[in-house]
Design a protein around this motif. Structure first.
Motif, short mmCIF file in Angstrom:
data_model
loop_
_atom_site.label_atom_id
_atom_site.label_comp_id
_atom_site.label_asym_id
_atom_site.label_seq_id
_atom_site.Cartn_x
_atom_site.Cartn_y
_atom_site.Cartn_z
N ASP A 2 0.83 -1.20 0.00
CA ASP A 2 0.00 0.00 0.00
C ASP A 2 0.86 1.25 0.00
N PHE A 20 -5.81 0.86 -5.24
CA PHE A 20 -6.68 0.91 -4.06
C PHE A 20 -8.12 0.59 -4.44
N LYS A 23 -8.21 -3.23 -5.00
CA LYS A 23 -7.94 -4.01 -3.79
C LYS A 23 -9.06 -3.88 -2.75
N TYR A 24 -9.64 -2.70 -2.62
CA TYR A 24 -10.56 -2.44 -1.52
C TYR A 24 -12.01 -2.23 -1.93
N GLN A 25 -12.34 -2.32 -3.21
CA GLN A 25 -13.71 -2.00 -3.62
C GLN A 25 -14.76 -2.89 -2.97
N MET A 27 -14.56 -4.57 -0.10
CA MET A 27 -14.60 -4.28 1.32
C MET A 27 -15.32 -2.96 1.58
N VAL A 28 -15.02 -1.96 0.81
CA VAL A 28 -15.64 -0.64 0.98
C VAL A 28 -17.15 -0.74 0.75
N SER A 67 -5.83 0.13 5.43
CA SER A 67 -7.20 -0.37 5.34
C SER A 67 -8.05 0.17 6.49
N LEU A 70 -8.92 3.72 5.68
CA LEU A 70 -9.95 3.75 4.64
C LEU A 70 -11.31 3.33 5.20
N TYR A 71 -11.34 2.27 6.02
CA TYR A 71 -12.59 1.85 6.66
C TYR A 71 -13.21 3.03 7.41
N GLU A 139 -14.55 -9.44 7.83
CA GLU A 139 -13.28 -8.83 7.44
C GLU A 139 -12.14 -9.26 8.37
#
Length: 181
Positions: A2, A20, A23-25, A27-28, A67, A70-71, A139
């Motif tokens: 990251d 990003f 990788k995180y779509q 989870m977001v 992460s 971002l969360y 998660e």
């Protein structure tokens, strides 16, 4: 990994931000969905969160995992959106006095049916409980990380998880009874 992409984005390489997004779509979106309970609204929250992340990337000081940072943006964005449109979240009060779920019944459900039931139950939970359960179990974040992401104390996180588990149990029982009718 990251940090390499953070450095690239901060150096002016806007296209590196795709890392990003990819990788995180999921989870977001999942975190947003657990709060707003509406697919199209969750997509908007996810987009807004990524935009905020991009514009505030220079404020990430590695005091936590990227992460988690971002969360936190997603959680704040989702709750702000709820306040803005004043959605009434269904407050489901399960009846804990019903007989226990037969474990055999649960194992008979196909994996897809279980997943669908769990997602349906998560949508019926209050936003804070749904969020806590999703972060902790799906998660696989620690209590400390969930607290960091949500801004709750560790003790409050434990209480919300406990209440969420109890409420989830009641909801799953009702959903299973409904499905067996």
């Amino acid at each position: 990994m990251d940090q390499q992409y953070i450095d690239k984005v901060l150096a002016g390489d806007r296209h590196s931000f795709r890392y990003f997004l990819q990788k995180y779509q999921d989870m977001v979106f999942s975190v947003a969905m657990s709060i707003v309970k509406n697919e199209s609204l969750a997509e908007e929250v996810a987009q807004d969160a990524f935009v905020k992340c991009y514009h505030k990337l220079d404020t990430f000081h590695q005091q936590s995992k990227f992460s988690s940072w971002l969360y936190r943006i997603v959680v704040n964005t989702a709750f702000m959106r709820l306040r803005k449109i004043k959605i009434e979240v269904l407050d489901f009060q399960p009846d804990y006095n019903q007989e226990l779920i037969d474990e055999h019944e649960l194992t008979l459900l196909e994996e897809e049916e279980r997943s669908q039931l769990i997602n349906e139950a998560l949508c019926l939970l209050p936003a804070n409980e749904s969020l806590a359960l999703r972060l902790f179990y799906l998660e696989e974040e620690s209590i400390k990380e969930v607290s960091l992401i949500t801004g709750w104390t560790d003790a409050n996180t434990r209480v919300i998880l406990h209440r969420g588990r109890k409420r989830m149990y009641g909801i799953l029982k009702k959903l299973m009874n409904k499905a067996n009718v």
